[in-house]
Design an enzyme around this catalytic site. Structure first.
Site, PDB file in Angstrom:
ATOM      1  N   TYR A   2       0.844  -1.202   0.000  1.00 28.24           N
ATOM      2  CA  TYR A   2       0.000   0.000   0.000  1.00 28.24           C
ATOM      3  C   TYR A   2       0.879   1.252   0.000  1.00 28.24           C
ATOM      4  O   TYR A   2       0.617   2.228  -0.704  1.00 28.24           O
ATOM      5  CB  TYR A   2      -0.927  -0.011   1.224  1.00 28.24           C
ATOM      6  CG  TYR A   2      -1.710   1.266   1.363  1.00 28.24           C
ATOM      7  CD1 TYR A   2      -2.651   1.630   0.411  1.00 28.24           C
ATOM      8  CD2 TYR A   2      -1.474   2.130   2.432  1.00 28.24           C
ATOM      9  CE1 TYR A   2      -3.354   2.830   0.519  1.00 28.24           C
ATOM     10  CE2 TYR A   2      -2.172   3.324   2.548  1.00 28.24           C
ATOM     11  CZ  TYR A   2      -3.102   3.665   1.585  1.00 28.24           C
ATOM     12  OH  TYR A   2      -3.782   4.849   1.681  1.00 28.24           O
ATOM     13  N   GLN A  37      -3.610  18.318   6.883  1.00 28.66           N
ATOM     14  CA  GLN A  37      -4.120  18.110   5.520  1.00 28.66           C
ATOM     15  C   GLN A  37      -5.566  17.670   5.591  1.00 28.66           C
ATOM     16  O   GLN A  37      -5.915  16.740   6.315  1.00 28.66           O
ATOM     17  CB  GLN A  37      -3.268  17.061   4.802  1.00 28.66           C
ATOM     18  CG  GLN A  37      -3.777  16.666   3.427  1.00 28.66           C
ATOM     19  CD  GLN A  37      -4.700  15.458   3.474  1.00 28.66           C
ATOM     20  OE1 GLN A  37      -4.504  14.568   4.295  1.00 28.66           O
ATOM     21  NE2 GLN A  37      -5.711  15.428   2.621  1.00 28.66           N
ATOM     22  N   TYR A  81      -9.207  16.440   3.723  1.00 30.04           N
ATOM     23  CA  TYR A  81     -10.032  15.980   2.607  1.00 30.04           C
ATOM     24  C   TYR A  81     -11.418  16.551   2.854  1.00 30.04           C
ATOM     25  O   TYR A  81     -11.963  16.393   3.960  1.00 30.04           O
ATOM     26  CB  TYR A  81     -10.105  14.453   2.582  1.00 30.04           C
ATOM     27  CG  TYR A  81      -8.871  13.784   2.014  1.00 30.04           C
ATOM     28  CD1 TYR A  81      -8.471  14.043   0.706  1.00 30.04           C
ATOM     29  CD2 TYR A  81      -8.120  12.895   2.771  1.00 30.04           C
ATOM     30  CE1 TYR A  81      -7.338  13.426   0.178  1.00 30.04           C
ATOM     31  CE2 TYR A  81      -6.986  12.276   2.236  1.00 30.04           C
ATOM     32  CZ  TYR A  81      -6.609  12.551   0.942  1.00 30.04           C
ATOM     33  OH  TYR A  81      -5.500  11.949   0.404  1.00 30.04           O
ATOM     34  N   THR A 100      -6.113  18.782  -0.204  1.00 31.88           N
ATOM     35  CA  THR A 100      -5.628  17.871  -1.253  1.00 31.88           C
ATOM     36  C   THR A 100      -6.706  17.742  -2.321  1.00 31.88           C
ATOM     37  O   THR A 100      -7.853  17.422  -2.021  1.00 31.88           O
ATOM     38  CB  THR A 100      -5.264  16.506  -0.640  1.00 31.88           C
ATOM     39  OG1 THR A 100      -4.192  16.731   0.280  1.00 31.88           O
ATOM     40  CG2 THR A 100      -4.811  15.510  -1.703  1.00 31.88           C
ATOM     41  N   ARG A 150      -4.877   1.041  -7.482  1.00 32.21           N
ATOM     42  CA  ARG A 150      -3.494   0.602  -7.237  1.00 32.21           C
ATOM     43  C   ARG A 150      -3.540  -0.919  -7.275  1.00 32.21           C
ATOM     44  O   ARG A 150      -4.130  -1.556  -6.392  1.00 32.21           O
ATOM     45  CB  ARG A 150      -2.998   1.142  -5.904  1.00 32.21           C
ATOM     46  CG  ARG A 150      -2.958   2.674  -5.973  1.00 32.21           C
ATOM     47  CD  ARG A 150      -3.017   3.384  -4.664  1.00 32.21           C
ATOM     48  NE  ARG A 150      -3.427   4.771  -4.879  1.00 32.21           N
ATOM     49  CZ  ARG A 150      -4.019   5.533  -3.968  1.00 32.21           C
ATOM     50  NH1 ARG A 150      -4.252   5.061  -2.766  1.00 32.21           N
ATOM     51  NH2 ARG A 150      -4.374   6.764  -4.264  1.00 32.21           N
ATOM     52  N   LYS A 171      -2.828  21.257  -2.449  1.00 32.06           N
ATOM     53  CA  LYS A 171      -1.879  20.185  -2.750  1.00 32.06           C
ATOM     54  C   LYS A 171      -2.445  19.274  -3.835  1.00 32.06           C
ATOM     55  O   LYS A 171      -3.572  18.786  -3.715  1.00 32.06           O
ATOM     56  CB  LYS A 171      -1.627  19.358  -1.480  1.00 32.06           C
ATOM     57  CG  LYS A 171      -0.771  18.115  -1.708  1.00 32.06           C
ATOM     58  CD  LYS A 171      -0.454  17.425  -0.394  1.00 32.06           C
ATOM     59  CE  LYS A 171       0.373  16.179  -0.582  1.00 32.06           C
ATOM     60  NZ  LYS A 171      -0.376  15.037  -1.108  1.00 32.06           N
ATOM     61  N   HIS A 221       0.510  12.985  -6.227  1.00 32.64           N
ATOM     62  CA  HIS A 221       0.197  12.016  -5.176  1.00 32.64           C
ATOM     63  C   HIS A 221       1.160  10.820  -5.233  1.00 32.64           C
ATOM     64  O   HIS A 221       0.788   9.678  -4.965  1.00 32.64           O
ATOM     65  CB  HIS A 221      -1.254  11.533  -5.306  1.00 32.64           C
ATOM     66  CG  HIS A 221      -1.959  11.385  -3.990  1.00 32.64           C
ATOM     67  ND1 HIS A 221      -2.589  12.416  -3.339  1.00 32.64           N
ATOM     68  CD2 HIS A 221      -2.112  10.306  -3.174  1.00 32.64           C
ATOM     69  CE1 HIS A 221      -3.113  11.980  -2.207  1.00 32.64           C
ATOM     70  NE2 HIS A 221      -2.821  10.703  -2.073  1.00 32.64           N
ATOM     71  N   ARG A 274       0.182   7.888  -7.482  1.00 39.63           N
ATOM     72  CA  ARG A 274      -0.861   6.981  -6.982  1.00 39.63           C
ATOM     73  C   ARG A 274      -2.233   7.307  -7.554  1.00 39.63           C
ATOM     74  O   ARG A 274      -3.199   6.641  -7.243  1.00 39.63           O
ATOM     75  CB  ARG A 274      -0.927   7.063  -5.442  1.00 39.63           C
ATOM     76  CG  ARG A 274       0.337   6.602  -4.781  1.00 39.63           C
ATOM     77  CD  ARG A 274       0.405   7.066  -3.332  1.00 39.63           C
ATOM     78  NE  ARG A 274      -0.479   6.376  -2.430  1.00 39.63           N
ATOM     79  CZ  ARG A 274      -0.245   5.171  -1.931  1.00 39.63           C
ATOM     80  NH1 ARG A 274       0.843   4.518  -2.262  1.00 39.63           N
ATOM     81  NH2 ARG A 274      -1.096   4.621  -1.085  1.00 39.63           N
TER      82      ARG A 274
HETATM   83  C1  LIG Z   1       0.775   5.408   1.657  1.00 40.06           C
HETATM   84  C2  LIG Z   1       0.507   6.810   1.241  1.00 40.06           C
HETATM   85  C3  LIG Z   1      -0.547   7.509   1.829  1.00 40.06           C
HETATM   86  C4  LIG Z   1      -0.779   8.830   1.470  1.00 40.06           C
HETATM   87  N1  LIG Z   1      -1.780   9.516   2.103  1.00 40.06           N
HETATM   88  C5  LIG Z   1      -1.986  10.813   1.798  1.00 40.06           C
HETATM   89  C6  LIG Z   1      -2.981  11.551   2.491  1.00 40.06           C
HETATM   90  O1  LIG Z   1      -3.654  11.050   3.380  1.00 40.06           O
HETATM   91  N2  LIG Z   1      -3.151  12.845   2.130  1.00 40.06           N
HETATM   92  C7  LIG Z   1      -2.419  13.452   1.147  1.00 40.06           C
HETATM   93  O2  LIG Z   1      -2.612  14.626   0.867  1.00 40.06           O
HETATM   94  N3  LIG Z   1      -1.459  12.769   0.495  1.00 40.06           N
HETATM   95  C8  LIG Z   1      -1.232  11.484   0.801  1.00 40.06           C
HETATM   96  N4  LIG Z   1      -0.251  10.791   0.153  1.00 40.06           N
HETATM   97  C9  LIG Z   1       0.554  11.470  -0.875  1.00 40.06           C
HETATM   98  C10 LIG Z   1       1.784  12.136  -0.255  1.00 40.06           C
HETATM   99  O3  LIG Z   1       1.449  13.259   0.500  1.00 40.06           O
HETATM  100  C11 LIG Z   1       2.760  12.607  -1.359  1.00 40.06           C
HETATM  101  O4  LIG Z   1       2.057  13.413  -2.276  1.00 40.06           O
HETATM  102  C12 LIG Z   1       3.460  11.477  -2.092  1.00 40.06           C
HETATM  103  O5  LIG Z   1       3.703  10.394  -1.227  1.00 40.06           O
HETATM  104  C13 LIG Z   1       4.773  11.990  -2.673  1.00 40.06           C
HETATM  105  O6  LIG Z   1       5.432  11.009  -3.415  1.00 40.06           O
HETATM  106  P1  LIG Z   1       6.641  10.118  -2.797  1.00 40.06           P
HETATM  107  O7  LIG Z   1       6.025   9.253  -1.773  1.00 40.06           O
HETATM  108  O8  LIG Z   1       7.138   9.371  -3.982  1.00 40.06           O
HETATM  109  O9  LIG Z   1       7.651  11.056  -2.232  1.00 40.06           O
HETATM  110  C14 LIG Z   1       0.025   9.463   0.496  1.00 40.06           C
HETATM  111  C15 LIG Z   1       1.084   8.769  -0.074  1.00 40.06           C
HETATM  112  C16 LIG Z   1       1.336   7.464   0.302  1.00 40.06           C
HETATM  113  C17 LIG Z   1       2.514   6.760  -0.314  1.00 40.06           C
END
Ligand SMILES: Cc1cc2nc3c(=O)[nH]c(=O)nc-3n(C[C@H](O)[C@H](O)[C@H](O)COP(=O)(O)O)c2cc1C
Length: 381
Positions: free
Chosen positions: A24, A127, A129, A155, A164, A251, A275, A278
Site C-alpha cells: 500500500y 491536511q 479531505y 488535497t 493501485r 496540494k 500524489h 498513486r
Molecule cells: C501510503 C501513502 C498515503 C498517502 N496519504 C496521503 C494523504 O492522506 N493525504 C495526502 O494529501 N497525500 C497522501 N499521500 C501522498 C503524499 O502526501 C505525497 O504526495 C506522495 O507520497 C509523494 O510522493 P513520494 O512518496 O514518492 O515522495 C500518500 C502517499 C502514500 C505513499
C-alpha cells in the site's frame, strides 16, 4: 541493519511490515508509470560543479510556509503512519521537530491533530479531505484550529480514488475487518505485531467521536473514504478560503493553468504533486511539471513540490527550479516502517547530509545561495 540511504530503509521496511501494508505504501496507480517517472526525471537535470569556493561554513536553513526550517524539506501528509510503527504519527512528528522541521498530519491518521499537539512541541500542519458532510469537515477544521495549526493543506487530486493494482491483488481495497486469512499473514511479522499490540486499538483519530463511522480502524477508514466529496470544485476552495483564517495550501496541482486558478482563489501556497504517482497514471512527473508552474505564478504564491524525492540531489534540483521547499512522502515512511522514529531520524539525517555535501561540491554555501542562483545551478541533459 545498515541503513545508509532511503533505499536501505525501503528494503528494511519491506522485511518488517506485512506485505499488504508495505505494498500500500510502496505502490502506485495502474502501470506505475508516473510513479517511475517521478524518480527517473530527476536525471533530466545535472548539477553544475563549481570548484575552489570556500565552503567551510554551510547553512541549510530556509523559510517556507511562514516558518524557518533547519532543512529545506518537511514531512508531508501520509495516511495511517500509525500502521507502520506504533504511535507512528507522534514518532514521525518528533523526528521532524528534532531536525528543525515540520510534519503535516493527514486527515487519515490514527492520532488526531489534538493528540499530536499534546504529545509534541514543534510545528504541525494539517491536511484536509473535504467530505460530503460539510458539518463534519467544519468539525475537523475546528480541531486543526484548536491545535494551533497555521497551514491547512487541501488535497485536490483524490476526489476519485485511482486503482493501485498491488492493493487489488492483496485484497486491501475491500478490507473492512481483519479476518483469519489476513491474521495469519500478519502473524508472519511478529516484531510489527508486538509493536502494534503495544500501541493499543487503532482508530481514525479525527472521527473517532462519531459512532456512525463504526469502531475499528478499517471500518472507519472505509466509511471516511466513501465520504470524500467527489464533486469537489473551485467553489469548494472558495468555501474553505472563507472558513480558514490561516495559510491555505492547495496540494495536488500539476498544470500551470490550475496553479494560476489556485492563486486567484486565494491559495497562499501550492504543492506540485501527483500524489506520488498513486492517482493519474500517465501524467507527468512533478519535477518535469515544476518549471512551467514557477513561471506561471511569477512569485506571490509559494510553491512546494513532492514526488519521488529519495536523494539530497533531488531536493537540490527542485530548489534550483524554484520550489521553496520539498515534502517527503514515502521516503520518511520507509524509515518509520523500518525502525520507527529512529528510522525516520536516520532518513532525515541522510538526506540532510546528502544536501549538505551536494551543495558544497557545487560550490554553494547555503540553501539561500542555491535559491538565488536558481536554474543556473543546473544544466538540462
Ligand atoms: C501510503 C501513502 C498515503 C498517502 N496519504 C496521503 C494523504 O492522506 N493525504 C495526502 O494529501 N497525500 C497522501 N499521500 C501522498 C503524499 O502526501 C505525497 O504526495 C506522495 O507520497 C509523494 O510522493 P513520494 O512518496 O514518492 O515522495 C500518500 C502517499 C502514500 C505513499
Amino acid at each position: 541493519m545498515t541503513l545508509i540511504n532511503v533505499e536501505d530503509a525501503r528494503r528494511a521496511a519491506r522485511r518488517r511490515l506485512p506485505r499488504i501494508f508495505f505494498d500500500y505504501l510502496d505502490g502506485g496507480a495502474f502501470g506505475e508509470e508516473t510513479m517511475a517517472a517521478n524518480r527517473a526525471d530527476f536525471s533530466r537535470w545535472t548539477l553544475r560543479q563549481r570548484v575552489l569556493v570556500d565552503c567551510a561554513r554551510r547553512d541549510l536553513s530556509t523559510d517556507f510556509l511562514g516558518r524557518r526550517h533547519a532543512v529545506p524539506f518537511m514531512l508531508g501528509p501520509v495516511g495511517f503512519l500509525g500502521l507502520y510503527a506504533g504511535h507512528g504519527e507522534v514518532q514521525a512528528a518528533k523526528a521532524a521537530h528534532e531536525a528543525g522541521t515540520a510534519l503535516c498530519l493527514s486527515t487519515f491518521s490514527i492520532a488526531s491533530i489534538g493528540e499530536l499537539r499534546e504529545k509534541t512541541t514543534g510545528p504541525l500542519d494539517f491536511q484536509l479531505y473535504v467530505l460530503n458532510d460539510r458539518g463534519l469537515s467544519e468539525e475537523i477544521i475546528a480541531q486543526a484550529q484548536a491545535a494551533g495549526v497555521e497551514n491547512l493543506y487541501l488535497t485536490v487530486d483524490t476526489a476519485i480514488t485511482s486503482v493501485r493494482e498491488r492493493d487489488v491483488r492483496n485484497g486491501f481495497r475491500s478490507l473492512t475487518r481483519v479476518g483469519p486469512g489476513l491474521l495469519a499473514k500478519l502473524a508472519l511479522h511478529p516484531r510489527w505485531c508486538l509493536d502494534m499490540s503495544r500501541a493499543g486499538t487503532p482508530r481514525v483519530g479525527a472521527i473517532a467521536h462519531r459512532p456512525e463511522f463504526g469502531t475499528g480502524l478499517l471500518e472507519q477508514a472505509s466509511h471516511l473514504s466513501r465520504g470524500i466529496d467527489k464533486s469537489l470544485s473551485w467553489r469548494d476552495v472558495e468555501w474553505l478560503r472563507a472558513r480558514w483564517p490561516g495559510r491555505l495550501v492547495i496540494k495536488g496541482l500539476l498544470d500551470p493553468e490550475d496553479a494560476r486558478r489556485a492563486k486567484a482563489a486565494g491559495a497562499d501556497a501550492i504543492v506540485v504533486s501527483n500524489h506520488g504517482g498513486r492517482q493519474l497514471d500517465g501524467t507527468s512527473s512533478t519535477i518535469a511539471a515544476l518549471p512551467a508552474i514557477v513561471d506561471a505564478l511569477e512569485g506571490g504564491t509559494e510553491i512546494l513540490v513532492d514526488g519521488g524525492f529519495r536523494r539530497g540531489a533531488d531536493i537540490v534540483k527542485a530548489l534550483a527550479l524554484g520550489a521553496s521547499g520539498v515534502l517527503l512522502g514515502r521516503a520518511y515512511v520507509y524509515g518509520l516502517g523500518a525502525a520507527g522514529g529512529a528510522g525516520v531520524k536516520r532518513v532525515i539525517a541522510h538526506l540532510t547530509e546528502e544536501i549538505d555535501i551536494t551543495l558544497a561540491l557545487m560550490g554553494l554555501t547555503s540553501v539561500a545561495e542555491l535559491k538565488n542562483v536558481g536554474r543556473e545551478a543546473l544544466r538540462p541533459l
